[in-house]
Design an enzyme around this catalytic site. Structure first.
Site, PDB file in Angstrom:
ATOM      1  N   HIS A  66       0.743  -1.188  -0.037  1.00 10.74           N
ATOM      2  CA  HIS A  66       0.122   0.082   0.061  1.00 10.74           C
ATOM      3  C   HIS A  66       0.899   1.242   0.137  1.00 10.74           C
ATOM      4  O   HIS A  66       0.267   2.554  -0.443  1.00 10.74           O
ATOM      5  CB  HIS A  66      -0.884   0.001   1.230  1.00 10.74           C
ATOM      6  CG  HIS A  66      -0.317   0.340   2.310  1.00 10.74           C
ATOM      7  ND1 HIS A  66       0.069  -0.642   3.459  1.00 10.74           N
ATOM      8  CD2 HIS A  66      -0.090   1.502   3.368  1.00 10.74           C
ATOM      9  CE1 HIS A  66       0.447  -0.227   4.597  1.00 10.74           C
ATOM     10  NE2 HIS A  66       0.579   1.176   4.343  1.00 10.74           N
ATOM     11  N   ASP A 113       0.145  -7.760   1.380  1.00  8.84           N
ATOM     12  CA  ASP A 113       0.537  -6.005   1.378  1.00  8.84           C
ATOM     13  C   ASP A 113       2.183  -6.054   1.630  1.00  8.84           C
ATOM     14  O   ASP A 113       2.482  -5.774   2.672  1.00  8.84           O
ATOM     15  CB  ASP A 113      -0.095  -5.525   2.787  1.00  8.84           C
ATOM     16  CG  ASP A 113       0.232  -4.219   2.802  1.00  8.84           C
ATOM     17  OD1 ASP A 113       0.480  -3.375   1.845  1.00  8.84           O
ATOM     18  OD2 ASP A 113      -0.215  -3.551   3.821  1.00  8.84           O
ATOM     19  N   SER A 198       4.307   2.933   7.482  1.00 13.19           N
ATOM     20  CA  SER A 198       4.157   1.511   7.222  1.00 13.19           C
ATOM     21  C   SER A 198       5.558   1.109   6.417  1.00 13.19           C
ATOM     22  O   SER A 198       6.128   1.940   6.007  1.00 13.19           O
ATOM     23  CB  SER A 198       3.060   1.461   6.224  1.00 13.19           C
ATOM     24  OG  SER A 198       1.764   1.127   7.097  1.00 13.19           O
TER      25      SER A 198
END
Length: 270
Positions: A66, A113, A198
């Protein structure tokens, strides 16, 4: 010209902000010893840090899908050898991005992810820039394993980002976790990952076992674990990408040498 560029970039900036809802910061952690985590890198868009990543090969970074799925590769740079984002030391190595590799990333379910970033050239490995080892394909990580989460980002929901790398001791848990994730909690403290960083690594027993993915119920809520993408599910895929790229580069080099020889010039001559 400037207004045209702004109109072009605004939709992209909105998309990036949307993906940052999944991003992570460290809440309740501590400042890392400078350059003690030489495998972590900063992913930067228009000069601003947006996500973390892990150097797993001199020319490849592993991060969260992402973080890159809505970004044009040419607009991202990768900085290795970083401790303080506001202090560009001689240890920094800055790279452009050549290519992104994703593996059936599902944005709605937050599945797979994980992504690889191919850098425009290999990193120079030294005491400040190192490659992190991967687990074996399918390797499990038992409940109770002690790990280290890390990243740049806000120190609290309403606090500014931390310019220096933060880290946090966490414990692997299984409650409310999904089989393709690794989940962690920071026992007996209000701490964990959150918005802003992230893609950073979860290091367990010296190996990058997971990639920082998403949270539920707010930052450091203590009601839900933090979720990471389980790297051991993707090791064969990662190795296939590295092998294919290395073989392609070898083939191109051989073709260039054959072209030089056919031209009558010795290989390597000026």
């Amino acid at each position: 010209m400037a207004s045209c560029l702004l109109r072009t970039l605004l939709p992209l900036l909105v998309s990036i902000q949307g993906c940052l809802v999944l991003s992570s910061k460290i809440v309740g952690g501590r400042t890392a010893i400078p350059h003690s985590r030489p495998y972590i890198v900063s992913l930067q868009f228009l000069g601003n840090h947006i996500c973390g990543g892990t150097l797993i090969h001199p020319q490849f970074v592993m991060t969260a899908a992402h973080c890159v799925s809505r970004i044009i590769p040419q607009l991202m740079q990768v900085a290795a050898g970083v401790h303080d984002l506001q202090n560009q030391e001689p240890s920094w190595q800055i790279f452009n991005v050549q290519h992104f590799f994703l593996n059936n990333y599902d944005e709605n379910l937050i599945l797979n992810d994980i992504a690889l970033i191919q850098l425009d050239r290999p990193a120079t490995l030294n005491e400040n820039v190192q490659v992190a080892p991967l687990p074996n394909q399918g390797q499990s990580l038992p409940m109770g394993t002690q790990c280290l989460a890390m990243g740049w980002g806000r120190l609290g929901t309403d606090l500014p980002i931390s310019n220096v790398l933060q880290e946090l001791n966490v414990t692997v848990v299984t409650f409310q976790c999904r089989e393709h994730n690794i989940c962690t909690l920071a026992p007996r403290q209000r701490a964990g990952i959150c918005f802003g960083d992230s893609g950073g690594p979860l290091i367990c027993q010296g190996v990058v076992h997971a990639v920082d993915s998403f949270i539920r119920g707010g930052c450091a809520s203590q009601r839900f674990p933090d979720f990471f993408a389980r790297v051991s599910l993707y090791v064969d895929w990662i190795n296939s990408i590295l092998k294919n790229v290395e073989e392609e580069e070898k083939r191109k080099k051989e073709e260039e040498e054959e072209s030089w020889q056919a031209s009558g010039f010795p290989v390597g001559s000026l």
